[in-house]
Scaffold this motif. Structure first.
Motif, PDB file in Angstrom:
ATOM      1  N   ASP A   1      76.535  26.738  45.616  1.00 22.88           N
ATOM      2  CA  ASP A   1      77.632  27.300  44.658  1.00 22.88           C
ATOM      3  C   ASP A   1      79.263  28.216  45.191  1.00 22.88           C
ATOM      4  N   THR A   2      78.802  27.824  46.700  1.00 23.05           N
ATOM      5  CA  THR A   2      80.422  27.952  47.311  1.00 23.05           C
ATOM      6  C   THR A   2      80.907  27.253  47.253  1.00 23.05           C
ATOM      7  N   ILE A   3      80.438  25.635  47.945  1.00 23.46           N
ATOM      8  CA  ILE A   3      81.436  24.778  47.167  1.00 23.46           C
ATOM      9  C   ILE A   3      81.965  24.417  45.397  1.00 23.46           C
ATOM     10  N   GLY A   4      81.132  24.452  44.991  1.00 26.69           N
ATOM     11  CA  GLY A   4      81.235  24.074  43.346  1.00 26.69           C
ATOM     12  C   GLY A   4      82.372  25.445  42.733  1.00 26.69           C
ATOM     13  N   THR A   5      82.261  27.026  43.518  1.00 28.15           N
ATOM     14  CA  THR A   5      83.159  28.013  43.255  1.00 28.15           C
ATOM     15  C   THR A   5      84.222  27.700  43.324  1.00 28.15           C
ATOM     16  N   THR A   6      84.892  26.574  45.179  1.00 24.56           N
ATOM     17  CA  THR A   6      85.700  26.658  44.642  1.00 24.56           C
ATOM     18  C   THR A   6      87.206  25.261  44.690  1.00 24.56           C
ATOM     19  N   LEU A   7      85.483  23.632  44.116  1.00 20.05           N
ATOM     20  CA  LEU A   7      86.098  23.016  43.274  1.00 20.05           C
ATOM     21  C   LEU A   7      86.485  23.676  42.132  1.00 20.05           C
ATOM     22  N   GLN A   8      86.190  24.663  41.422  1.00 25.00           N
ATOM     23  CA  GLN A   8      86.494  25.528  40.313  1.00 25.00           C
ATOM     24  C   GLN A   8      87.556  25.734  39.967  1.00 25.00           C
ATOM     25  N   GLN A   9      88.215  27.166  41.219  1.00 27.98           N
ATOM     26  CA  GLN A   9      89.021  27.785  40.986  1.00 27.98           C
ATOM     27  C   GLN A   9      90.353  27.655  42.265  1.00 27.98           C
ATOM     28  N   SER A  10      89.378  27.757  43.515  1.00 28.34           N
ATOM     29  CA  SER A  10      90.640  27.338  44.159  1.00 28.34           C
ATOM     30  C   SER A  10      90.967  26.476  43.901  1.00 28.34           C
ATOM     31  N   LEU A  11      90.657  24.077  43.590  1.00 26.75           N
ATOM     32  CA  LEU A  11      91.463  23.699  44.243  1.00 26.75           C
ATOM     33  C   LEU A  11      92.903  23.569  42.885  1.00 26.75           C
ATOM     34  N   THR A  12      92.001  24.059  41.713  1.00 27.14           N
ATOM     35  CA  THR A  12      93.664  24.027  40.868  1.00 27.14           C
ATOM     36  C   THR A  12      94.601  25.402  41.252  1.00 27.14           C
ATOM     37  N   GLN A  13      94.019  26.780  42.007  1.00 25.27           N
ATOM     38  CA  GLN A  13      95.237  27.751  42.076  1.00 25.27           C
ATOM     39  C   GLN A  13      96.166  26.897  43.054  1.00 25.27           C
ATOM     40  N   PHE A  14      95.758  26.183  44.260  1.00 23.78           N
ATOM     41  CA  PHE A  14      96.236  25.081  45.567  1.00 23.78           C
ATOM     42  C   PHE A  14      97.091  24.354  45.181  1.00 23.78           C
ATOM     43  N   ILE A  15      96.922  23.326  43.560  1.00 22.23           N
ATOM     44  CA  ILE A  15      97.975  22.343  43.534  1.00 22.23           C
ATOM     45  C   ILE A  15      98.713  23.112  42.793  1.00 22.23           C
ATOM     46  N   THR A  16      98.501  24.924  41.805  1.00 23.74           N
ATOM     47  CA  THR A  16      99.619  24.833  41.049  1.00 23.74           C
ATOM     48  C   THR A  16     100.079  25.857  42.422  1.00 23.74           C
ATOM     49  N   SER A  17      99.850  26.849  43.007  1.00 28.81           N
ATOM     50  CA  SER A  17     101.055  27.144  44.970  1.00 28.81           C
ATOM     51  C   SER A  17     101.228  26.636  45.578  1.00 28.81           C
ATOM     52  N   ILE A  18     101.032  24.493  45.395  1.00 26.93           N
ATOM     53  CA  ILE A  18     102.105  24.437  45.854  1.00 26.93           C
ATOM     54  C   ILE A  18     103.479  23.761  45.300  1.00 26.93           C
ATOM     55  N   VAL A  19     102.672  23.431  43.247  1.00 19.13           N
ATOM     56  CA  VAL A  19     103.401  22.748  42.620  1.00 19.13           C
ATOM     57  C   VAL A  19     104.792  23.826  42.372  1.00 19.13           C
ATOM     58  N   THR A  20     104.080  25.430  42.508  1.00 20.50           N
ATOM     59  CA  THR A  20     104.830  26.475  42.264  1.00 20.50           C
ATOM     60  C   THR A  20     106.066  26.756  43.097  1.00 20.50           C
ATOM     61  N   ILE A  21     105.750  26.765  44.509  1.00 16.54           N
ATOM     62  CA  ILE A  21     106.507  26.348  45.605  1.00 16.54           C
ATOM     63  C   ILE A  21     108.044  25.611  45.602  1.00 16.54           C
ATOM     64  N   ILE A  22     107.271  24.635  45.523  1.00 17.52           N
ATOM     65  CA  ILE A  22     108.137  23.234  45.093  1.00 17.52           C
ATOM     66  C   ILE A  22     109.318  23.454  44.385  1.00 17.52           C
ATOM     67  N   GLY A  23     108.524  23.833  42.409  1.00 16.72           N
ATOM     68  CA  GLY A  23     109.727  24.027  41.585  1.00 16.72           C
ATOM     69  C   GLY A  23     110.499  25.512  42.097  1.00 16.72           C
ATOM     70  N   ILE A  24     109.980  26.722  42.817  1.00 14.51           N
ATOM     71  CA  ILE A  24     110.670  27.857  42.363  1.00 14.51           C
ATOM     72  C   ILE A  24     111.647  27.926  43.710  1.00 14.51           C
ATOM     73  N   THR A  25     111.729  27.094  44.445  1.00  9.65           N
ATOM     74  CA  THR A  25     112.454  26.654  45.763  1.00  9.65           C
ATOM     75  C   THR A  25     113.825  25.846  44.845  1.00  9.65           C
ATOM     76  N   VAL A  26     113.391  24.721  44.478  1.00 10.58           N
ATOM     77  CA  VAL A  26     114.336  23.832  43.370  1.00 10.58           C
ATOM     78  C   VAL A  26     114.885  25.009  42.832  1.00 10.58           C
ATOM     79  N   MET A  27     114.365  26.130  41.649  1.00 11.31           N
ATOM     80  CA  MET A  27     115.041  26.542  40.690  1.00 11.31           C
ATOM     81  C   MET A  27     116.275  27.334  41.698  1.00 11.31           C
ATOM     82  N   MET A  28     115.912  28.017  42.884  1.00 10.23           N
ATOM     83  CA  MET A  28     116.782  29.630  43.601  1.00 10.23           C
ATOM     84  C   MET A  28     117.893  28.085  44.155  1.00 10.23           C
TER      85      MET A  28
END
Length: 620
Positions: free
Chosen positions: A169-196
């Motif tokens: 269940d821990t593996i499933g929860t991480t894949l479903q929630q945390s993996l997409t959050q991780f991708i989004t967070s990395i893209v957000t950090i890069i994108g915001i840095t570029v915009m700033m």
């Protein structure tokens, strides 16, 4: 909060995100992080196209969201410049609401697209996660079917169930929630840095300087809070163990009048949990205010420097507004990334536990050289050696059982009686020698064929959640109702079953605690009767029934064992007087064998064992 009313949480550790900053309590770490992660990623390989689609959707969703503040800043700039020109009295000056409307319409469209791609990424990732977990559960289930009995004897059932349920269940929860959050967070950090950086490199430098200052301030606090969180989890585990122990044995606690002592122990552990928890929460609670304070100092600097830049016409006022929005958003994905890094550590540790189960040694592969449909019942032990470890428990055992004989096995606890049965069923592999059924080595036939020829009634009853009829039919696939009723009647279970409100349709709960222990035993005997095997194994089958019922069962068993080879393990020696052969075991060896009368006449170990159960020595 009352100090003695803190409710214990279920489980021994908090889930991901519990602790300072929602993330700083690290869970169990994997021994081989890289190796386990690679193996877990192999489960994702068949769905790489879906993962690529999820990655693209996450990037588009984040990009559309990041562009929003910049467009909003453009709208504010357009409004400010129009109002400023009008205030200056410039002829024809006015706010261009048409242009502002276009910007706002484009902004709304981007947010709609961002939401749409967010939904798509979550939907696709849910499918990837659930399919991956499905494959893992399938592999684990197949593995459990191939594991030898020694695995279950050497591992607690709770630990195995935890690997199959909680860890997956821990593996499933991480894949479903945390993996997409991780991708989004990395893209957000890069994108915001570029915009700033596109707005102002100087202001971006000010924002970046706040990060090391924040880490420098909170690092000592984190170390102190970690110590208290660790103590909190230890106390929580002790409290859970204490509660489970007390509620499991509450009758014994009441019987010996230990309620006050148990309550005092609870209060002591609960006090420790309260102390550690309150300190941990207080110290960790200082982190967010400090980070907000440092963040606000950063905003003040940005506003001052930004105001100077606006007055110098270096940047527009809308860009300042957009930059402040970006600077506020900048810390959030960094916090999420740190949180997810901890979650991934715990997830890989969970995956490692699952893979440890999948890597366990399986039963020796079957030879299918011989086939056994229905045995006649001849059983031979030839120079059998066996031990659970390096030390042998059974040495050079030789037994020759003819079809239809009833063999009783007696001896003190730990003599090897049940071990002998486990070897006969091939639950364990021999260290040496052979066991033959009808002259065929049991290692030369499929385990399924071998075990179909045995019926077992054990001292520990096993019934599953379902109707009584379903539990009885477990002994024979496709059994007719008449066969079930006849088997229950033979086992003297029919009468009590029909007295129940629902009769044979009565539903047994998970522990079958809605019927007595003796009634459970009668049902397991009826199940064995229905199976109609050529060889019967009875391990203290009558130990949980009263004397009157025992007489009925003995008569039923006598009819059942006619024409069948039967192995009976008994502690009450009065029940095996009529056995064709009695094997007396001690320390893994057959030290005496013969009929009841013959063994009493020898006046040896069996005679002492038999006479010790009666107030007066029994004559032959």
């Amino acid at each position: 909060m009352s100090r003695h009313k803190q409710q214990p949480q279920r489980g021994g550790h908090p889930g991901p995100g519990h602790g300072p900053m929602g993330s700083m309590v690290t869970g169990e770490k994997a021994k081989d992080f890289k190796g386990t992660l690679k193996r877990l990623l192999r489960y994702l390989k068949p769905r790489r196209n879906h993962l690529i689609a999820v990655f693209i959707a996450a990037i588009l969703s984040t990009v559309f969201s990041i562009v929003g503040p910049k467009l909003m800043g453009n709208a504010i700039t357009e409004l400010f410049e129009g109002m400023y020109a009008k205030f200056q009295g410039i002829p024809g000056a006015a706010v261009d609401f048409t242009e502002i409307g276009k910007i706002l319409l484009l902004l709304a469209g981007l947010y709609v697209l961002s939401s749409l791609f967010t939904y798509l990424q979550q939907y696709m990732m849910a499918g990837v996660a659930q399919n991956t977990v499905f494959d893992l559960r399938e592999d684990v289930n197949q593995k459990l079917e191939k594991l030898p009995l020694k695995y279950f004897d050497s591992h607690s059932h709770g630990d195995t169930l935890s690997r199959v349920t909680n860890d997956i269940d821990t593996i499933g929860t991480t894949l479903q929630q945390s993996l997409t959050q991780f991708i989004t967070s990395i893209v957000t950090i890069i994108g915001i840095t570029v915009m700033m950086l596109s707005i102002s490199p100087l202001l971006t430098l000010i924002t970046f300087l706040s990060l090391p200052v924040s880490m420098f301030v909170i690092q000592p606090i984190l170390k102190r809070s970690q110590k208290h969180f660790a103590k909190q989890q230890k106390s929580l585990g002790q409290l859970n163990g204490h509660i489970e122990e007390l509620y499991t044995g509450h009758q014994v606690v009441k019987a010996f009048g230990h309620e006050k002592i148990a309550a005092a122990q609870f209060d002591k552990v609960n006090e420790e949990l309260y102390s550690a928890g309150s300190k941990a929460q207080f110290i960790s609670g200082m982190i967010m205010p400090l980070m907000f304070f440092i963040g606000n100092l950063s905003y003040v600097l940005i506003c001052i420097v930004g105001g100077i830049l606006v007055t110098n016409r270096s940047i527009s006022i809308g860009d300042i507004q957009a930059f402040i929005t970006y600077s506020k958003q900048f810390t959030q994905p960094i916090m999420q990334t740190a949180n997810i890094a901890n979650i991934i550590q715990a997830t890989v540790a969970a995956a490692e536990r699952v893979f440890e189960l999948l890597d366990e040694e399986e039963e020796i592969k079957e030879n299918t050289n011989a086939s056994l449909t229905r045995a006649k019942g001849a059983v031979t032990f030839e120079h059998v050696d066996f031990g659970y470890g390096e030390e042998l428990l059974i040495q050079d055992m030789n037994i020759d059982v003819h079809p239809g004989q009833t063999i009783a096995i007696v001896g003190p606890t730990g003599a090897g009686k049940t071990t002998m049965i486990n070897l006969l069923m091939r639950f364990y592999e021999l260290n040496g020698g052979k066991i033959k059924i009808d002259g065929v080595d049991i290692r030369d036939m499929p385990r399924g064929d071998l075990r179909k020829n045995f019926g077992m009634v054990l001292q520990d009853t096993w019934l599953f959640n379902g109707s009584i009829k379903e539990n009885l039919a477990y002994g024979k696939e496709g059994a007719a109702d008449e066969e079930i009723y006849a088997a229950a009647s033979t086992a003297h279970a029919d009468h009590f079953i029909r007295t129940l409100p629902e009769g044979y349709d009565t539903i047994l709960n998970e522990e079958a605690s809605n019927i007595s222990q003796g009634q459970k035993q009668l049902l397991t005997i009826a199940r064995a009767v229905l199976a109609d095997p050529p060889i019967m194994i009875l391990d203290e089958a009558t130990s949980s029934v009263d004397t009157r019922t025992e007489v009925f069962i003995q008569k039923a068993m006598k009819r059942l064992m006619e024409g069948r080879t039967s192995f009976v393990i008994a502690h009450r020696l009065s029940t095996i007087k009529d056995a064709d052969l009695i094997l007396v075991m001690d320390q893994g060896k057959v030290i005496e064998q013969g009929t009841h009368t013959e063994l009493l006449e020898k006046n040896g170990f069996y005679a002492d064992l038999y006479n010790s159960q009666f107030s007066e020595p029994a004559a032959g």
